[in-house]
Enzyme design. Structure first.
Site, PDB file in Angstrom:
ATOM      1  N   GLU A 107      34.770  63.836 -35.420  1.00  0.00           N
ATOM      2  CA  GLU A 107      36.058  64.515 -35.547  1.00  0.00           C
ATOM      3  C   GLU A 107      36.727  64.170 -36.867  1.00  0.00           C
ATOM      4  OE1 GLU A 107      39.344  63.489 -33.033  1.00  0.00           O
ATOM      5  OE2 GLU A 107      38.584  61.481 -32.679  1.00  0.00           O
TER       6      GLU A 107
ATOM      7  N   GLY B  90      36.050  52.801 -29.955  1.00  0.00           N
ATOM      8  CA  GLY B  90      34.672  52.671 -30.446  1.00  0.00           C
ATOM      9  C   GLY B  90      33.834  53.923 -30.278  1.00  0.00           C
ATOM     10  N   LYS B  91      34.487  55.084 -30.155  1.00  0.00           N
ATOM     11  CA  LYS B  91      33.768  56.341 -29.914  1.00  0.00           C
ATOM     12  C   LYS B  91      32.792  56.684 -31.038  1.00  0.00           C
ATOM     13  CE  LYS B  91      37.657  58.640 -29.526  1.00  0.00           C
ATOM     14  NZ  LYS B  91      38.660  57.556 -29.519  1.00  0.00           N
ATOM     15  N   THR B  92      33.275  56.587 -32.274  1.00  0.00           N
ATOM     16  CA  THR B  92      32.421  56.953 -33.410  1.00  0.00           C
ATOM     17  C   THR B  92      31.262  55.979 -33.563  1.00  0.00           C
ATOM     18  OG1 THR B  92      34.346  57.916 -34.523  1.00  0.00           O
ATOM     19  CG2 THR B  92      32.397  57.485 -35.876  1.00  0.00           C
TER      20      THR B  92
ATOM     21  N   GLY C 230      37.833  58.735 -25.167  1.00  0.00           N
ATOM     22  CA  GLY C 230      38.539  57.498 -24.881  1.00  0.00           C
ATOM     23  C   GLY C 230      39.671  57.315 -25.878  1.00  0.00           C
ATOM     24  N   PRO C 231      40.543  56.353 -25.634  1.00  0.00           N
ATOM     25  CA  PRO C 231      41.717  56.148 -26.484  1.00  0.00           C
ATOM     26  C   PRO C 231      41.380  55.784 -27.932  1.00  0.00           C
ATOM     27  CG  PRO C 231      41.905  54.928 -24.423  1.00  0.00           C
ATOM     28  CD  PRO C 231      40.498  55.419 -24.502  1.00  0.00           C
ATOM     29  N   ILE C 232      42.373  55.838 -28.780  1.00  0.00           N
ATOM     30  CA  ILE C 232      42.251  55.477 -30.189  1.00  0.00           C
ATOM     31  C   ILE C 232      41.680  54.061 -30.327  1.00  0.00           C
ATOM     32  CG2 ILE C 232      43.571  55.007 -32.309  1.00  0.00           C
ATOM     33  CD1 ILE C 232      45.661  57.043 -31.227  1.00  0.00           C
TER      34      ILE C 232
ATOM     35  N   TYR D 178      52.703  58.987 -37.044  1.00  0.00           N
ATOM     36  CA  TYR D 178      52.823  57.640 -36.478  1.00  0.00           C
ATOM     37  C   TYR D 178      54.163  56.990 -36.819  1.00  0.00           C
ATOM     38  CZ  TYR D 178      47.886  57.739 -35.153  1.00  0.00           C
ATOM     39  OH  TYR D 178      46.678  58.049 -34.582  1.00  0.00           O
TER      40      TYR D 178
ATOM     41  N   ASP E  90      31.796  62.657 -31.185  1.00  0.00           N
ATOM     42  CA  ASP E  90      32.654  61.504 -30.870  1.00  0.00           C
ATOM     43  C   ASP E  90      34.023  61.951 -30.346  1.00  0.00           C
ATOM     44  OD1 ASP E  90      33.939  62.353 -33.171  1.00  0.00           O
ATOM     45  OD2 ASP E  90      33.760  60.448 -34.246  1.00  0.00           O
TER      46      ASP E  90
END
Length: 215
Positions: free
Chosen positions: A35, A16-18, A11-13, A47, A86
């Site tokens: 990661e 809440g993946k981690t 999913g995007p930055i 960025y 993640d």
């Protein structure tokens, strides 16, 4: 032979993946693969100036994720030990396609396919998505200095890219179930019921895959 679970969350930055990977790892007692992000020495520059620093940034991520997956395969999956990550290494292509100029993308794509040709593939994918407002709020809350210069337009494009990629993933890999989590409607950090709902879906998919593997 039963299939050892290898679950990847995408999913995007800032989605809440981690956080979810940690909770699922603790609940199921699976090895957690996180990661490498902030260790990337080019990310802050990226960025600030995507065009100038995209190739260096993407190559760093690709090489590190390749090494991580190689280690995971040898130390865990081959020994029948379950893993939850993640990220999925294919995310590299989502970012590279968005950030690299055509000539560098062609080179990058060749290297990507060489490195990932024999990599282990997750047998369950969890895809987290949300509106731009929710993503921005979560990035703000976690307060990583390195992410404060990310443009909203870049995040919006990225969310669209992820949606397109996951739709394509489901078509190309009909045998790999994708669990979709709507971050606008579910907050597994604040609400235990939401977490239990996700855990239930993961259990169901693991049981189904074990049943299939026995036939």
């Amino acid at each position: 032979m039963p299939t050892v679970p290898f679950i990847a969350i995408e999913g995007p930055i800032g989605i809440g993946k981690t956080s979810l990977a940690k909770k699922l790892s603790a609940r199921f007692d699976f090895h957690l693969l996180k990661e490498i992000v902030e260790e990337n020495p080019f990310l802050g520059k990226f960025y600030d100036n995507i065009e100038e620093w995209s190739f260096q940034t993407e190559m760093f991520f690709l090489c590190n994720r390749f090494k991580q997956l190689e280690d995971i395969e040898q130390k865990y999956l081959r020994k029948n030990k379950a893993v939850i990550a993640d990220y999925h290494i294919s995310k590299n292509m989502i970012f590279a396609r968005r950030t690299l100029p055509a000539d560098k993308f062609d080179k990058y794509e060749q290297i990507y396919h060489i490195l990932t040709k024999d990599m282990p593939v997750p047998n369950i994918m969890i895809y987290m998505h949300a509106s731009l407002d929710t993503i921005l709020e979560r990035i703000r809350k976690r307060g990583r200095d390195i992410e404060q210069n990310i443009k909203s337009s870049y995040l919006a494009q990225l969310a669209d890219d992820y949606e397109a990629y996951m739709n394509e993933f489901e078509m190309l890999h009909p045998d790999i179930p994708v669990i979709r989590i709507d971050g606008d409607k579910m907050d597994f950090v604040k609400h235990q019921d939401d977490l239990e709902n996700i855990i239930s879906q993961v259990k169901q998919q693991m049981q189904y895959q074990q049943a299939i593997s026995k036939h």
